[in-house]
Design an enzyme around this catalytic site. Structure first.
Site, mmCIF file in Angstrom:
data_model
loop_
_atom_site.group_PDB
_atom_site.id
_atom_site.type_symbol
_atom_site.label_atom_id
_atom_site.label_comp_id
_atom_site.label_asym_id
_atom_site.label_seq_id
_atom_site.Cartn_x
_atom_site.Cartn_y
_atom_site.Cartn_z
ATOM 1 N N LYS A 182 0.846 -1.198 0.000
ATOM 2 C CA LYS A 182 0.000 0.000 0.000
ATOM 3 C C LYS A 182 0.878 1.243 0.000
ATOM 4 O O LYS A 182 1.546 1.545 0.982
ATOM 5 C CB LYS A 182 -0.927 0.037 1.213
ATOM 6 C CG LYS A 182 -1.981 1.154 1.065
ATOM 7 C CD LYS A 182 -2.607 1.603 2.367
ATOM 8 C CE LYS A 182 -1.884 2.702 3.063
ATOM 9 N NZ LYS A 182 -1.902 4.031 2.377
ATOM 10 N N GLY A 234 7.061 4.596 8.490
ATOM 11 C CA GLY A 234 6.164 5.724 8.709
ATOM 12 C C GLY A 234 6.311 6.258 10.116
ATOM 13 O O GLY A 234 7.366 6.134 10.736
ATOM 14 N N SER A 235 5.229 6.829 10.626
ATOM 15 C CA SER A 235 5.305 7.501 11.927
ATOM 16 C C SER A 235 5.333 6.505 13.082
ATOM 17 O O SER A 235 4.821 5.392 12.990
ATOM 18 C CB SER A 235 4.101 8.434 12.102
ATOM 19 O OG SER A 235 2.933 7.670 12.323
ATOM 20 N N GLU A 256 10.104 0.697 10.611
ATOM 21 C CA GLU A 256 11.103 1.756 10.452
ATOM 22 C C GLU A 256 10.350 3.058 10.662
ATOM 23 O O GLU A 256 9.545 3.446 9.825
ATOM 24 C CB GLU A 256 11.747 1.650 9.062
ATOM 25 C CG GLU A 256 13.077 2.378 8.979
ATOM 26 C CD GLU A 256 12.920 3.777 8.434
ATOM 27 O OE1 GLU A 256 12.809 4.706 9.272
ATOM 28 O OE2 GLU A 256 12.884 3.949 7.220
ATOM 29 N N CYS A 290 13.193 10.522 7.599
ATOM 30 C CA CYS A 290 13.149 10.029 8.984
ATOM 31 C C CYS A 290 14.527 10.070 9.629
ATOM 32 O O CYS A 290 14.652 10.227 10.833
ATOM 33 C CB CYS A 290 12.557 8.624 9.034
ATOM 34 S SG CYS A 290 13.181 7.551 7.749
ATOM 35 N N GLU A 387 9.788 15.121 16.303
ATOM 36 C CA GLU A 387 10.165 15.058 14.891
ATOM 37 C C GLU A 387 9.300 16.045 14.116
ATOM 38 O O GLU A 387 8.078 15.947 14.104
ATOM 39 C CB GLU A 387 9.955 13.635 14.348
ATOM 40 C CG GLU A 387 10.386 13.518 12.901
ATOM 41 C CD GLU A 387 10.283 12.092 12.359
ATOM 42 O OE1 GLU A 387 11.161 11.703 11.583
ATOM 43 O OE2 GLU A 387 9.315 11.391 12.705
#
Length: 476
Positions: A182, A234-235, A256, A290, A387
């Site tokens: 996705k 992602g987050s 990750e 990231c 972040e």
């Protein structure tokens, strides 16, 4: 006097974007079961690029079933046969790299020189690298007869849409798994073009399935009972949710997640080289990375000299049309992300940090944020802890190497760090004490498919890339 750059736009004519796209399931493009669609826009102009089918739970089920059917034959192929498909994909990516670079820049907003010179070469390199592993899996150090897991459900972010796809799909296929991926809702196009590359390469139907959609589609994929492996980039907040969903099942998981990388500059560092590394560390891809070096830790004795040099350098960065080959800073990926960056920067000012940006005209339309740095930052400031995921640098100082290490490690994240010094012994001593998955010395944001990447603490677990990246896709 400074010379003015003439416009040097890359032609859009090399890429042909269709008015609408379907989901890619079992080797065919199809509409979503409920007929839902969404629009993808170009962040630099806000123009609608295309209308894309929006996957739901029923589509996820169809795709997982297709991947399960394809798994039997795909996993039974000798590794040398699977390798041929991966090599073919890598070569087609190279042949179509200019088209894909322009597409990625249109859909994501990052400058063409980044998609052309960083993203696309790395995408091809990952497929070449894992193609080489496909027939050598028993020599990877994971036992005599490592087996593929089955169906891999993969969810990727919008900051490196095609590169994250390569990081996920290449090792999965090399190990003999099939994939349901996705892409992010703001950047679905390069993944759909990749679906076309899979067809062009003659990849058997169902081995790779691509489901553009929103978070609900990602959640349905993660929770699907017939998915054997989940990979997510992602987050941290979504990563924690996924970990809760997968807990108690037999699924293998790699995450990750976010980061707040420290870029440490010692007093003996080559200043000009360090400034280039700082700029790469936080302004590459508009800071939407990231592993960005978003906290600059500079030794007190050289702080003024370094900041003067850094401000001079930031004044030369060019912000604007991402398709212009002279552009350094492109558009922020979405209105939502721009709002988040803006709110955090305002909070930095409200908490007493000193904000500075070079004189910088922002375009009328699109999502833009000027490169920004904050001084007088303490470790208690929100901008030093959270972040931001934007072109915002927080500057802190230190006196001793021990203080630098303590400040660098004072974060819930642990994805990346940078060290700038002339002394090899200091690089090794400091690197060993940093709790970060990747430590760069006298450089930043350098990637290589042979090198593992991943985090500690709230930056996730598991490694992608290198020999280590195979482990997540094998039953060892």
């Amino acid at each position: 006097m400074a010379f003015e750059y003439a416009p040097a736009p890359e032609s859009r004519a090399v890429v042909d974007i269709a008015p609408s796209y379907g989901l890619f399931i079992d080797g065919e493009f199809a509409e979503a079961a409920d007929g839902k669609v969404f629009k993808t826009v170009s962040p630099s102009t806000e123009e609608v690029l295309s209308e894309v089918a929006r996957a739901g739970a029923e589509d996820v089920d169809r795709a997982v079933k297709a991947a399960r059917r394809a798994f039997e034959k795909w996993s039974a192929l000798p590794g040398s046969e699977r390798a041929k498909y991966l090599f073919r994909i890598a070569r087609i990516v190279q042949e179509r790299s200019r088209e894909l670079a322009v597409l990625e820049t249109l859909d994501n907003g990052k400058p063409i020189k980044e998609t052309r010179d960083a993203d696309l070469p790395l995408v091809a390199a990952h497929f070449f690298y894992y193609a080489g592993w496909a027939d050598k899996l028993e020599h990877a150090g994971f036992g005599a007869n490592p087996r593929p897991l089955g169906v891999a459900g993969q969810v990727i972010p919008w900051n490196f849409p095609l590169l994250m796809l390569a990081w996920k799909i290449a090792p999965a296929l090399a190990a003999g798994n099939t994939v349901v991926l996705k892409p992010a809702e703001t950047t679905p196009l390069s993944a759909l073009f990749f679906a076309d590359i899979c067809r062009q390469a003659g990849l058997p139907k169902g081995v790779v399935n691509i489901l553009p959609g929103y978070g609900d589609a990602g959640a349905a994929l993660v929770a699907h009972p017939d998915v054997d492996k989940v990979a997510f980039t992602g987050s941290t907040a979504v990563g924690k949710e996924i970990a809760r969903t997968v807990a108690g099942t037999r699924k293998k998981l790699t995450l990750e997640l976010g980061g707040k990388g420290a870029n440490i500059v010692f007093d003996d560092a080559p200043i000009d080289q360090a400034v280039e590394g700082i700029v790469t560390g936080i302004f590459f891809n508009q800071g939407q990375v990231c592993c960005a070096g978003s906290r600059l830790l500079v030794q007190e004795s050289i702080q003024d000299e370094l900041l003067d040099s850094l401000k001079r350098r930031l004044s030369t960065l060019r912000l604007g049309d991402p398709l212009d080959k002279n552009t350094d800073i492109g558009a922020i990926n979405s209105a939502e992300q721009l709002a988040r960056i803006t709110a955090l920067a305002e909070r930095g000012e409200a908490e007493g940090a000193e904000r500075w940006s070079p004189a910088c005209a922002l375009p009328e339309s699109g999502y833009w944020f000027a490169p920004t740095l904050f001084t007088n930052v303490t470790q208690a400031h929100t901008i030093a802890r959270d972040e931001i995921f934007g072109p915002v640098l927080s500057v802190l100082s230190f006196r001793t190497p021990d203080e630098a290490v303590a400040k660098a490690n004072n974060t819930q994240y642990g994805l990346s760090a940078g060290i700038w010094t002339e002394k090899g012994s200091r690089i090794l001593a400091v690197a060993n004490k940093l709790r970060a998955g990747v430590v760069w010395s006298n450089t930043f944001n350098k990637f290589d498919p042979t090198s593992p990447f991943g985090g500690y603490k709230e930056s996730g677990f598991g490694r992608e890339g290198g020999r280590h990246g195979l482990e997540a896709y094998l039953d060892v």
